[in-house]
Enzyme design. Structure first.
Site, PDB file in Angstrom:
ATOM      1  N   GLU A 157      31.085  16.652  -8.838  1.00 16.58           N
ATOM      2  CA  GLU A 157      30.511  17.742  -9.616  1.00 16.58           C
ATOM      3  C   GLU A 157      31.576  18.818  -9.816  1.00 16.58           C
ATOM      4  O   GLU A 157      32.167  19.301  -8.851  1.00 16.58           O
ATOM      5  CB  GLU A 157      29.312  18.327  -8.875  1.00 16.58           C
ATOM      6  CG  GLU A 157      28.680  19.539  -9.542  1.00 16.58           C
ATOM      7  CD  GLU A 157      27.589  20.163  -8.683  1.00 16.58           C
ATOM      8  OE1 GLU A 157      26.841  21.014  -9.205  1.00 16.58           O
ATOM      9  OE2 GLU A 157      27.491  19.811  -7.479  1.00 16.58           O
ATOM     10  N   GLU A 240      22.045  29.271 -10.639  1.00 12.83           N
ATOM     11  CA  GLU A 240      21.591  28.958  -9.301  1.00 12.83           C
ATOM     12  C   GLU A 240      21.146  30.264  -8.650  1.00 12.83           C
ATOM     13  O   GLU A 240      21.978  31.046  -8.181  1.00 12.83           O
ATOM     14  CB  GLU A 240      22.711  28.314  -8.479  1.00 12.83           C
ATOM     15  CG  GLU A 240      23.072  26.917  -8.927  1.00 12.83           C
ATOM     16  CD  GLU A 240      24.092  26.264  -8.013  1.00 12.83           C
ATOM     17  OE1 GLU A 240      24.017  25.039  -7.827  1.00 12.83           O
ATOM     18  OE2 GLU A 240      24.965  26.995  -7.476  1.00 12.83           O
TER      19      GLU A 240
END
Length: 382
Positions: A157, A240
């Site tokens: 990622e 996030e």
């Protein structure tokens, strides 16, 4: 409402006035109605399609508290974000918009997964809105895997932190700095137990940016955290949050994947001969004067099947905005925009073309868009 007398002349005049008023009201509603009604999603992993080619997902995976996102014509905003989690652990969710595949949920017409060695460029544009009363990052995620998987967790990622608010930090530890895409970044490297993570952290908040995703992919390959024979599976832009988060928004998002780069000989999963004709061609002719311009755009379908409900996506360079369009609707007015064909010209026949145009304004130096997508498929420029 006053009661009408049943007099023929009065009824005719009232009827004419009423019809005129109704026509004016209909025109006003047509002119001001949004291209797509906003959709609010509160389901834990609920999703919907925006711009006809991207997926907005709620993705509330780290908390049982309520979170709702509202999908808009061009992106999404966090409508409700209850609860909080410790800032020294994982965030509570990742509401985002993406191109590609996420746990078998694939965006319409996506070119992903695509072998890295076969991707020549992947231009993207993002515009964020931030809030102060929350702890969060604004994160653009790029997922890579040795296989063209469309489900589950990928091997690596890449995270691009456009902004961070509060006492949070990326996974792992800082391993230095790097210049990627013309900007300087803190570089963090680590793992979360299921995948490797390479994070590029902006030293100060970035609210909007147009860049090439492949700059970050190649930097990751150069660090040995992926291979050129791996696959780019998805690109995602969102947040996030650890605490609160209501009001955070992705105002606009665009992502294009252009194939035609080098590939391993004999690779059956590659994009094919780089000389293979593109599925579509775009001609973008402009007339420019100080502070303004017109663009006349012709979209040609090079395929063997018609394209119904055609939509051409492209990103206007910074400082440009659409003032008026004809033969198509263009929204939003700046950033990542989509031109949508009118109902009576919504099909592009095989070998045929459709044309539209718009008048725009600009500041600074004038430039043309560098990439176009027809219903999710990258086009060649004439």
């Amino acid at each position: 409402m006053p009661r009408l007398r049943h007099h023929p002349r009065t009824l005719r005049s009232v009827s004419a006035a009423l019809l005129t008023a109704l026509a004016a009201l209909a025109a006003l509603l047509t002119a001001t109605a949004p291209a797509q009604a906003d959709t609010t999603i509160c389901e834990q992993f609920g999703s919907t399609v925006v711009q006809g080619r991207y997926v907005v997902q709620n993705n509330r995976w780290g908390t049982s508290a309520t979170q709702c996102v509202t999908a808009t014509d061009s992106g999404f905003r966090v409508a409700q974000a209850d609860g909080s989690v410790p800032t020294d652990g994982a965030p509570k969710s990742y509401p985002s918009v993406f191109n590609g595949c996420h746990y078998t949920n694939c965006s319409p017409g996506t070119a992903l997964p695509a072998r890295i060695s076969g991707v020549s460029s992947a231009p993207s544009s993002i515009s964020y809105s931030y809030v102060d009363n929350a702890v969060y990052n604004a994160s653009y995620d790029i997922w890579l895997d040795p296989t063209p998987r469309t489900d589950g967790v990928n091997r690596t990622e890449i995270m691009i932190w456009f902004n961070r608010v509060g006492p949070i930090q990326p996974i792992g530890s800082q391993v230095g700095t790097a210049s990627v895409g013309g900007r300087t970044w803190e570089v963090w490297s680590g793992g979360n137990g299921t995948n490797d993570v390479l994070s590029f952290v902006a030293p100060s908040a970035i609210s909007s940016w147009s860049f090439d995703v492949m700059d970050f992919v190649r930097a990751t390959v150069a660090r040995g955290m992926a291979g050129s024979d791996w696959y780019l599976t998805s690109v995602q832009a969102g947040f996030e949050p650890w605490q609160n988060g209501a009001g955070l928004a992705v105002n606009s998002f665009s992502s294009t994947v252009n194939t035609g780069g080098s590939q391993n000989p004999g690779d059956p999963n590659g994009p094919g001969d780089p000389g293979t004709p593109a599925a579509c061609t775009v001609s973008y002719a402009t007339n420019v004067w100080p502070g303004g311009f017109t663009a006349n755009v012709t979209v040609t379908n090079n395929g063997s099947a018609p394209v119904d409900g055609w939509r051409l996506a492209f990103t206007l360079p910074s400082g440009q905005s659409v003032v008026h369009a004809w033969n198509a609707s263009v929204s939003p007015s700046s950033g990542a925009v989509t031109a949508t064909g009118p109902a009576d010209s919504a099909r592009i026949a095989a070998g045929g073309s459709q044309s539209f145009g718009f008048q725009g304004s600009y500041s600074g130096s004038f430039a043309q868009p560098d990439a176009f997508q027809l219903n999710g498929t990258a086009c060649r420029t004439a």
